[in-house]
Design an enzyme around this catalytic site. Sequence first.
Site, short mmCIF file in Angstrom:
data_model
loop_
_atom_site.label_atom_id
_atom_site.label_comp_id
_atom_site.label_asym_id
_atom_site.label_seq_id
_atom_site.Cartn_x
_atom_site.Cartn_y
_atom_site.Cartn_z
N HIS A 1 123.60 -18.95 55.19
CA HIS A 1 122.53 -18.49 54.30
C HIS A 1 122.09 -19.58 53.33
CE1 HIS A 1 122.37 -14.22 55.44
NE2 HIS A 1 123.64 -14.40 55.74
N SER B 1 141.47 -17.21 53.80
CA SER B 1 140.13 -16.65 53.97
C SER B 1 139.65 -15.94 52.70
CB SER B 1 140.13 -15.66 55.14
OG SER B 1 138.90 -15.00 55.27
N ARG C 1 124.57 3.46 61.26
CA ARG C 1 123.47 2.52 61.06
C ARG C 1 122.19 3.04 61.72
NH1 ARG C 1 125.30 -2.64 59.34
NH2 ARG C 1 127.58 -2.78 59.37
N THR D 1 123.19 -21.79 60.87
CA THR D 1 122.40 -21.00 61.81
C THR D 1 121.00 -21.56 61.95
OG1 THR D 1 121.63 -18.77 62.35
CG2 THR D 1 121.54 -19.40 60.04
N THR E 1 128.80 -19.20 78.51
CA THR E 1 127.57 -18.47 78.21
C THR E 1 126.36 -19.32 78.54
OG1 THR E 1 126.44 -17.16 76.51
CG2 THR E 1 127.38 -19.24 75.81
N THR E 2 125.29 -18.68 78.96
CA THR E 2 124.05 -19.40 79.29
C THR E 2 123.50 -20.07 78.04
OG1 THR E 2 123.55 -17.81 81.04
CG2 THR E 2 121.72 -19.14 80.22
N LYS F 1 117.89 -18.11 60.63
CA LYS F 1 117.47 -17.59 59.32
C LYS F 1 116.37 -18.50 58.75
CE LYS F 1 121.60 -14.87 58.45
NZ LYS F 1 122.08 -14.83 59.83
N SER G 1 125.90 -13.59 51.32
CA SER G 1 124.56 -13.02 51.47
C SER G 1 124.37 -11.64 50.88
CB SER G 1 124.20 -12.97 52.96
OG SER G 1 125.08 -12.10 53.64
N THR H 1 129.51 -3.09 55.41
CA THR H 1 128.97 -4.40 55.02
C THR H 1 129.32 -4.71 53.57
OG1 THR H 1 127.15 -4.06 56.57
CG2 THR H 1 126.88 -5.80 54.94
#
Length: 720
Positions: A389, A309, A196, A434, A466-467, A437, A361, A552
């Site tokens: 998405h 799945s 990448r 999310t 986690t913070t 996006k 996506s 991907t």
Amino acid sequence: MDKLQSFTRFKKACPYLGRTKASTLRNLSSSTSPRFPSLSALTERATKCPVMGPALNVRSKEIVAGYASVAGNLDVDKIHKDKGIVPPPGATVEMCPHASAARAAARMAEDLAAAANAKKAKAAHRHSTTATTKEEAAAAAAAGCPFHQKAAADAAKAADVKAAAQPKATKKHTGFDYEKFYVEELDKKHKDKSYRYFNNINRLAQKFPVAHTARVTDEVEVWCANDYLGMGNNPVVLETMHRTLDKYGHGAGGTRNIAGNGAMHLALENELANLHRKSAALVFSSCYVANDATLSTLGSKLPGCVYFSDSMNHASMIQGMRHSGAKRVIFKHNDLEDLENKLKQYPKETPKIIAFESVYSMCGSIGPIKEICDLADQYGALTFLDEVHAVGLYGPRGAGVAEHLDYEAHKAAGQSGAAIPNSVMDRVDIITGTLGKAYGAVGGYIAGSEEFVDMVRSYAPGFIFTTSLPPATIAGARASVSYQKHYVGDRQLKQVNVRTVKDKMSALDIPVIPGPSHIVPVLVGDPELAKAASDKLLGEHDIYVQAINYPTVARGEERLRFTVTPRHTTEQMDRLVKAVDQVFTELKINRLSDWKRLGGRATVGVEGAPEYVEPIWSDKQIGVTDGSVPTTLRNGEKPVVDAKAVEAARNIFNNLLGTVQGRIQANRSLVNAEGGVELITSTLTTKTELLSSGVSQTPILEGVEAPISQEAVASSGPSA
């Protein structure tokens, strides 16, 4: 870009240039060396070349000596006088352009020398070399100019700090060769073309969708960002973030259980629960974490749980299921018959979760949500729907595809958070989304029943340890969600522009992978060609779109993935299509007609597969049938900022931030007030600017009593 083209002349003479791709050379030449800030990454590598290394060493001395010659042979005071420069009392060296040039030359000389000696010199020798170079630079810089002595002193001090901070040689281990292992793993990536590359892209808030690259002056158009609606720079979002930052500061202060559970976080979760008409929601640091944490927790806690799945599910869902330790059964993408055949193999009493997405996506397909809910009811399974998405982009309030499937019912329900019985969204057990996006922020979330959300909150390590997200980020996300709940125009215009780009590309035989969503994937079918097309668009046309390669997408299905926003103009879309057409011709990339001849791939040119898929947004929903469809922007026109949506987004913060009315204060800057006191002020939107921007509903400016009609907006100046 001119530098890159000149490199090609030397490819036959230089082994390194000859075996290195143009894209790699471009990245190296436009990236700053992390160790030597005045050099490019390519120059740093050149210092190790047996030919270029000595040449650069000579050049470093010429740079300094040449400047010192000019400074020593001319009357610097006379230069200042001729140029009208009169050093005021207390003037600093930064005010002298000659001193600045000398300091830059000194830095470059130091960096070139340090880079040349970094690998072969020991620490003491490197210190000696750096000191010698520093003394040469200081002597050259100090000649002739009354400000240069301070410049030399500053350069010397900086060189000392730099020398002290030089990275140490790689640690050698006596057992396993770790560095060799790293290199071998990276070589695998390079060989299978899955390595990448990360472009330096800096999106500009005032010029969306334009960004600058590693060089601030080099600007490009961004055609692959997931800030689908441009909400990352919506004025009411920025205003809210500024106000929150002023009151609550930057960080959250800890985890949600330790000092990081503020009113802003709780209010955002209520906002998201309302959006999806669920009883509860929970915010995570990203939706990758939300999916991973939720699926791993559910699968590990439900006794004998089996996941079903979709084969094209996102990596975050796959990882979550793997981490759970539960059995995972994969069904063919969007294949209801295959899913049912697999569900039949397990007793109804066995805990089951069907995990799938609404918008996929990379191909733009949409999951059969209603039909999967039917199967879940029949076989006793939970439904886990990833709307990442889709949130912000579908439905009358932006809740996603599940809402969109009952568009009129949800539109009629308004802003109530009550569930609509038997609606598709109500039937889905777990929704994830999310904030990073369409809402232009960062973060992810889950929504569902109170008991489900509380269980994940109590058991998921990805949430507990986690913070929590900063208050300003949380507030900006909530303002964005609220704005989109009250304004459908951005979603409509995005769909209009998506249709335009798809139609224009299809007319030129460009192989757009057919789909009903906003994603515009263009099939290339080869990893090197996909990367070359991306590089060519960026290097020659100032158009940034990332190549999508394995893992991907499947090997042989490599593509360019375009995302069209409501802020892209007619001229930008025309230029994009023309550039893609040209690049396809120059690189001899297969067109749609070629794929048909070859038997097709990735649903492009496949016999029996549709060349066109009806969009999920109907003509009625985007306003075509009643004439209310938004108009695509032209270059120079300002995007619409909806007044009622702004008012709604402001009002939800009244209890925490106080009321605010009148002009939108989206941008902050420092100005010097009388007496030299620094004041924080704002770039304010005036009445004229607001009218010109296309505000078409209740005004948000003080002193304006009547609603502003679209006709009034149109007559006041350029509008969207």
